[in-house]
Design a protein around this motif. Structure first.
Motif, PDB file in Angstrom:
ATOM      1  N   HIS A   1     -10.706   7.231  26.779  1.00 21.91           N
ATOM      2  CA  HIS A   1      -9.421   7.066  27.458  1.00 21.91           C
ATOM      3  C   HIS A   1      -8.282   7.151  26.454  1.00 21.91           C
ATOM      4  CE1 HIS A   1     -10.573   2.996  26.186  1.00 21.91           C
ATOM      5  NE2 HIS A   1      -9.279   2.823  25.984  1.00 21.91           N
ATOM      6  N   HIS A   2      -7.102   7.349  26.986  1.00 23.73           N
ATOM      7  CA  HIS A   2      -5.917   7.418  26.125  1.00 23.73           C
ATOM      8  C   HIS A   2      -5.378   6.031  25.881  1.00 23.73           C
ATOM      9  CE1 HIS A   2      -5.383  11.691  25.874  1.00 23.73           C
ATOM     10  NE2 HIS A   2      -5.667  11.795  27.157  1.00 23.73           N
ATOM     11  N   GLU A   3      -4.951   5.812  24.672  1.00 20.19           N
ATOM     12  CA  GLU A   3      -4.316   4.536  24.352  1.00 20.19           C
ATOM     13  C   GLU A   3      -3.154   4.875  23.450  1.00 20.19           C
ATOM     14  OE1 GLU A   3      -7.565   1.311  24.082  1.00 20.19           O
ATOM     15  OE2 GLU A   3      -6.288   1.002  22.337  1.00 20.19           O
ATOM     16  N   GLY A   4      -1.953   4.814  23.978  1.00 18.63           N
ATOM     17  CA  GLY A   4      -0.808   5.257  23.198  1.00 18.63           C
ATOM     18  C   GLY A   4      -0.958   6.731  22.885  1.00 18.63           C
ATOM     19  N   GLY A   5      -0.701   7.118  21.659  1.00 18.01           N
ATOM     20  CA  GLY A   5      -0.820   8.525  21.280  1.00 18.01           C
ATOM     21  C   GLY A   5      -2.215   8.875  20.820  1.00 18.01           C
ATOM     22  N   ASN A   6      -3.161   8.023  21.110  1.00 15.67           N
ATOM     23  CA  ASN A   6      -4.506   8.255  20.595  1.00 15.67           C
ATOM     24  C   ASN A   6      -5.498   8.348  21.721  1.00 15.67           C
ATOM     25  OD1 ASN A   6      -3.797   7.930  17.788  1.00 15.67           O
ATOM     26  ND2 ASN A   6      -3.379   5.832  18.400  1.00 15.67           N
ATOM     27  N   ILE A   7      -6.648   8.880  21.367  1.00 18.94           N
ATOM     28  CA  ILE A   7      -7.746   8.849  22.307  1.00 18.94           C
ATOM     29  C   ILE A   7      -8.785   7.909  21.732  1.00 18.94           C
ATOM     30  CG2 ILE A   7      -8.769  10.911  21.287  1.00 18.94           C
ATOM     31  CD1 ILE A   7      -9.761  11.515  24.110  1.00 18.94           C
ATOM     32  N   VAL A   8      -9.286   7.048  22.578  1.00 19.69           N
ATOM     33  CA  VAL A   8     -10.251   6.061  22.125  1.00 19.69           C
ATOM     34  C   VAL A   8     -11.576   6.333  22.815  1.00 19.69           C
ATOM     35  CG1 VAL A   8     -10.812   3.614  22.084  1.00 19.69           C
ATOM     36  CG2 VAL A   8      -8.466   4.353  21.700  1.00 19.69           C
TER      37      VAL A   8
ATOM     38  N   ILE B   1     -14.216   4.588  18.424  1.00 15.54           N
ATOM     39  CA  ILE B   1     -13.613   5.637  17.607  1.00 15.54           C
ATOM     40  C   ILE B   1     -12.213   5.881  18.147  1.00 15.54           C
ATOM     41  CG2 ILE B   1     -13.769   8.028  16.827  1.00 15.54           C
ATOM     42  CD1 ILE B   1     -16.709   7.986  17.411  1.00 15.54           C
ATOM     43  N   ALA B   2     -11.218   5.743  17.296  1.00 17.84           N
ATOM     44  CA  ALA B   2      -9.851   6.055  17.708  1.00 17.84           C
ATOM     45  C   ALA B   2      -9.451   7.345  17.007  1.00 17.84           C
ATOM     46  CB  ALA B   2      -8.912   4.928  17.318  1.00 17.84           C
ATOM     47  N   LEU B   3      -8.959   8.297  17.794  1.00 23.72           N
ATOM     48  CA  LEU B   3      -8.633   9.604  17.234  1.00 23.72           C
ATOM     49  C   LEU B   3      -7.226  10.008  17.624  1.00 23.72           C
ATOM     50  CD1 LEU B   3     -11.828  11.500  18.288  1.00 23.72           C
ATOM     51  CD2 LEU B   3     -11.149  11.062  15.950  1.00 23.72           C
ATOM     52  N   PRO B   4      -6.560  10.747  16.744  1.00 24.55           N
ATOM     53  CA  PRO B   4      -5.269  11.290  17.156  1.00 24.55           C
ATOM     54  C   PRO B   4      -5.505  12.394  18.182  1.00 24.55           C
ATOM     55  CG  PRO B   4      -5.900  12.175  15.032  1.00 24.55           C
ATOM     56  CD  PRO B   4      -6.942  11.153  15.400  1.00 24.55           C
TER      57      PRO B   4
ATOM     58  N   VAL C   1       4.097   5.892   7.704  1.00 27.33           N
ATOM     59  CA  VAL C   1       2.794   5.262   7.870  1.00 27.33           C
ATOM     60  C   VAL C   1       2.295   5.611   9.275  1.00 27.33           C
ATOM     61  CG1 VAL C   1       1.515   3.095   7.787  1.00 27.33           C
ATOM     62  CG2 VAL C   1       3.585   3.362   6.424  1.00 27.33           C
ATOM     63  N   PRO C   2       1.113   6.215   9.384  1.00 28.68           N
ATOM     64  CA  PRO C   2       0.606   6.567  10.717  1.00 28.68           C
ATOM     65  C   PRO C   2       0.521   5.336  11.612  1.00 28.68           C
ATOM     66  CG  PRO C   2      -0.746   7.557   9.013  1.00 28.68           C
ATOM     67  CD  PRO C   2       0.208   6.637   8.327  1.00 28.68           C
ATOM     68  N   LEU C   3       1.078   5.469  12.793  1.00 31.48           N
ATOM     69  CA  LEU C   3       1.136   4.329  13.706  1.00 31.48           C
ATOM     70  C   LEU C   3      -0.258   3.824  14.060  1.00 31.48           C
ATOM     71  CD1 LEU C   3       3.795   3.223  14.518  1.00 31.48           C
ATOM     72  CD2 LEU C   3       3.680   4.476  16.659  1.00 31.48           C
ATOM     73  N   ILE C   4      -1.214   4.739  14.073  1.00 34.09           N
ATOM     74  CA  ILE C   4      -2.567   4.368  14.504  1.00 34.09           C
ATOM     75  C   ILE C   4      -3.170   3.324  13.590  1.00 34.09           C
ATOM     76  CG2 ILE C   4      -3.635   6.272  13.239  1.00 34.09           C
ATOM     77  CD1 ILE C   4      -5.698   6.421  15.403  1.00 34.09           C
ATOM     78  N   SER C   5      -2.775   3.323  12.316  1.00 39.46           N
ATOM     79  CA  SER C   5      -3.415   2.374  11.409  1.00 39.46           C
ATOM     80  C   SER C   5      -2.623   1.072  11.262  1.00 39.46           C
ATOM     81  CB  SER C   5      -3.668   3.019  10.050  1.00 39.46           C
ATOM     82  OG  SER C   5      -2.667   3.920   9.725  1.00 39.46           O
ATOM     83  N   ILE C   6      -1.467   0.990  11.912  1.00 38.70           N
ATOM     84  CA  ILE C   6      -0.658  -0.222  11.747  1.00 38.70           C
ATOM     85  C   ILE C   6      -1.126  -1.324  12.693  1.00 38.70           C
ATOM     86  CG2 ILE C   6       1.664  -1.202  11.946  1.00 38.70           C
ATOM     87  CD1 ILE C   6       2.757   1.441  11.052  1.00 38.70           C
TER      88      ILE C   6
END
Lengths: 659, 168
Positions: free
Chosen positions: A415-422, A511-514, A534-539
């Protein structure tokens, strides 16, 4: 008729055939799991039939011959003369694998048939023939008492218009046995006046004789889709004919020559784009053109009274550009279902091999992500699924003893979570053995024996290089090259992977992916005079620490308390060597970032804002720089570097040791 | 004199520039553009002479300062600072010099090997010496400018390379 270079369609044929095989596989698996839907059989049959037809058209004789036997078998199933059982689906699944390999070899221009495919083909043939003779090989046809068919085939005028090609039919017939053309003639319906003759109409008929022990259904299958497009009369060959030296078959497929040309096809990769996506693009392009002409108009006779209109126009331009960008990106997006689809098969094979029962649940197959990401995420996921079944799920009797249903559940969810796919891979198995992992990590020197670790921290250790707890390596997993490779692959895609596990209840790998490799959502930070993204995904969080919140450790490092744990501080100005930066922790901002389960705090001067960053490579004109994953161009046209969180964490660790 | 040569022998065109009072030349075919100073973005873990990267029409291009490359000092960067963007094997980079002078034709036959000057200039980065209008022009080997230090160290460690350098 102009000769068409068929090799230009080879690529499409391979793509379509592979899709067909995927469909066959999915349908076979559905049949295997007990579904009795007749439509499934049809799906499988149609896929096989298309591959056979295509292969024959392009002269890939081995593929066509192989598919043909498989198709005959399927025909028996379809007509209800053969029941579907596990042995049959297994054989057909193996045929699918074999065909994939054959197609791959065909595409590379290598010899197509090999011992494995021949063996499988014979196995199929024997099953089809049952008591009858095996393959209708041409050489054999004369020796045994020849059986055969007389076929009278007259094309109706609209035959060609509906896309049928008699030549192709003949080739297919040739696959069945030796084909002899007795007579070709002009149909009765032809107009007497030549000037009114429509060249698009078919007025030809043929009298054919097919030699060989060909089953009637096979023959019918060839003409299956011609219903209503031709007059057809098929009669068994009256008498056993002496073997006469008959003329060469009317149509000889120059297979060898074709295959040579297939070798040279470029492997550029292509994407099939839905018409709706293209239409959306064209719409947006139209809007952009309108906006541009509006701005032109304003610019042509500009005075300050039009400032408001200009502002509006620019806002519209911005919106158009953003929409266009989204749509262009969407072209590269494919549903993750294409990766999920390979799991039912994998799970089935593993079940058999390991004697376990697995219920596979797939969710969110329609979630879309970038094609490049999609292609690279398959292998890590396969690895995680294998691990979950091999190590996670218990044997049926163990599960019964633990009071769980015998069949374990493996759930894949995207599923999508923010700008990422989880993507989550969860099982209800035994869960990770934290003590054993800890013991192993201590033994390997990954952690000091007395270090207190939470369960999640221990679980994260399985991603460390060279870590494997499997007491004995199976051929599935447990060779110690597993999880760290998974983490590295995911990281290479700009994503992260983590695990949560409860003993006795199962594990969840996340797994979280851009969504795409080309653009990231980033937080712009300032350090000294420089901007770092700083990539938002890692914050995890950004916070201002009171000056006294930081403790010095014996090694000279700095740590602070964040929730329940102590995290090291990495001074970005020191890691990147920036002058004039804020050095007092109390006056800067600490951005807590996470990489592969490890968290650190990055000290920056201040936060500037959030921005979508188009990633540009530093390597193209320079080289890789540790701690930096790339660069991007910010709104004022200058360059800002994108922080590689994993790299900075490693950098910080090195400098911490050195200090 | 040089113009006469242009008719008879193929000449190489060099873009000449000055650095600390000396004149240098780079092969004009490798020059992509000349531009004024723009602020660059510093990059970590790079040698001092790599000032950073800049945005050249969407490409991220590194910039090095020739003074720093030669171990000299630069007082300041400002409006008069000039940058030559060169391409080597499809990689672009900018070289900061003191001032750009001229484009001159040089007869390859007149190019002399580089003697060991021992002085301010590191001779490793020179292809040869040429004379133009009674002035010496040092021809820069741009390919070597951007090579990582470790490659150079490796080169130096190879005896035959060193022998060749001594011979040169």
């Amino acid at each position: 008729m102009a000769t068409v270079d068929l090799s230009q369609f080879h690529k499409t044929f391979f793509e379509e055939s592979l899709e067909g095989l995927d469909a066959m596989e999915a349908a076979l698996l559905a049949l295997d799991s007990g579904s009795a839907d007749h439509e499934l059989v049809h799906t499988i049959f149609r896929a096989a039939h298309s591959i056979k037809g295509g292969a024959a058209t392009f002269g890939f004789a081995d593929v066509a011959a192989f598919t043909h036997v498989a198709e005959s078998l399927l025909e028996e199933v379809r007509s209800g003369r053969r029941a579907v059982d596990a042995g049959l689906t297994d054989l057909l699944l193996r045929s699918v694998d074999c065909l994939r390999a054959m197609l791959a070899r065909t595409a590379r221009g290598q010899p197509v048939a090999d011992a494995a495919s021949e063996a499988l083909r014979i196995e199929l043939t024997q099953l089809v023939a049952g008591e009858a003779a095996p393959a209708p090989a041409a050489a054999q046809a004369g020796a045994t008492a020849v059986d055969g068919w007389d076929i009278r085939f007259v094309g109706l005028p609209h035959l060609l218009r509906s896309g049928h090609e008699p030549l192709r039919l003949f080739r297919e017939l040739q696959q069945l046995g030796r084909l002899e053309v007795l007579r070709a003639f002009v149909g009765d319906a032809v107009a007497a006046d030549f000037s009114t003759l429509d060249p698009g109409e078919c007025h030809l008929g043929w009298e054919l004789r097919l030699h060989g022990a060909v089953a009637r259904p096979d023959l019918d299958a060839v003409f299956e889709w011609l219903d209503g497009d031709c007059e057809l009369a098929i009669a068994p060959l009256a008498a056993v004919e002496p073997v006469a030296p008959s003329p060469e078959p009317a149509v000889a497929a120059p297979a060898a020559a074709r295959e040579a040309s297939a070798a040279g096809h470029a492997d550029g990769g292509s994407i099939r784009v839905g018409i709706d996506k293209v239409d959306a693009l064209i719409d947006m392009m139209g809007e952009l053109v309108i906006t541009q002409s509006m701005l032109n108009d304003i610019g042509a006779n500009f005075d300050l009274s039009q400032l408001e209109r200009l502002r509006e126009g620019l806002a519209q331009l911005e919106r158009n550009t953003r929409e266009l960008q989204d749509s262009v990106m969407r072209i590269r997006m494919l549903p993750i279902g294409t990766v999920f689809n390979r799991f039912p098969r994998l799970v089935r094979d593993l079940e058999r091999k390991l004697g376990k029962q697995v219920k596979l649940e797939l969710h969110g197959e329609h979630t879309e992500l970038d094609k490049t990401v999609l292609e690279k995420i398959g292998d890590p996921m396969v690895h995680l699924v294998r691990n979950a079944i091999d190590h996670g799920l218990e044997l049926p009797r163990q599960r019964r003893a633990a009071g769980k249903p015998e069949a374990g559940t493996l759930r894949l969810d995207a599923h999508h979570e923010g700008g990422n796919i989880v993507v989550r891979i969860s099982d209800d198995g035994a869960g990770l053995n934290h003590e054993r992992i800890r013991a192993k990590a201590v033994e390997r020197g990954l952690v000091p024996p007395d270090q207190p670790l939470g369960d999640d921290e221990i679980a994260a250790l399985i991603f460390e290089p060279g870590f494997s707890t499997a007491a004995q390596a199976t051929d599935l997993s447990g060779r110690g090259v597993g999880m760290d490779v998974v983490r590295r692959n995911v990281r290479d895609l700009g994503g992260s992977v983590g695990v949560k596990s409860v003993a006795g209840q199962g594990s969840v790998f996340t797994i979280a992916l851009p969504l795409t490799l080309a653009i990231i959502d980033g937080l712009v930070t300032a350090v000294g005079g420089e901007r770092y993204i700083v990539p938002l995904i890692s914050i995890v969080e950004s916070l201002r620490l009171p000056a006294d919140a930081v403790r010095r450790t014996a090694g000279g490092g700095e740590v602070f308390r964040f929730r329940d744990e102590y995290l090291p501080v990495i001074r970005l100005h020191r890691a990147f060597g920036c002058a004039d930066a804020v050095t007092e922790i109390g006056r800067g901002i600490v951005v807590v970032v996470e990489d592969g389960g490890q968290r650190v705090g990055l000290l920056v001067d201040e936060l500037v804002g959030q921005q979508q960053a188009v990633i540009k490579s530093l390597e193209k004109h320079y080289r890789q720089v540790q701690g930096v994953s790339g660069a991007t161009i910010v709104s004022d046209g200058s360059v800002a570097l994108i922080v590689d969180v994993g790299g900075v964490v490693r950098l910080g660790r090195c400098s911490g040791k050195a200090a | 004199m040089h113009e006469n040569h242009a008719d008879t022998a193929p000449t190489v065109q060099q873009l000449t520039f000055s650095l600390v009072g000396e004149e240098y030349g780079v092969d004009i075919l490798s020059v992509r553009e000349i531009r004024g100073w723009t602020r660059v973005t510093r990059i970590p873990q790079t040698p001092v002479y790599v000032l950073g990267v800049l945005n050249l029409r969407g490409a991220i291009v590194p910039v090095l300062d020739l003074r720093l490359r030669f171990g000299l000092e630069r007082e300041s960067y400002g409006d008069n600072t000039v940058m030559i963007v060169v391409a080597v094997a499809e990689r672009l980079f900018g070289i900061v010099v003191d001032a750009v002078s001229d484009v001159v034709d040089i007869d390859p036959a007149t190019i002399k090997p580089v003697p060991d000057m021992g002085a301010i200039v590191d001779t490793r980065y020179l292809k040869g010496l040429a004379t133009h209008a009674e002035r010496m022009v040092m021809l820069l080997d741009v390919q070597k400018l951007m090579r990582p230090e470790d490659v150079e160290t490796l080169d130096a460690a190879l005896p035959d390379v060193r022998a060749a350098e001594i011979a040169a």
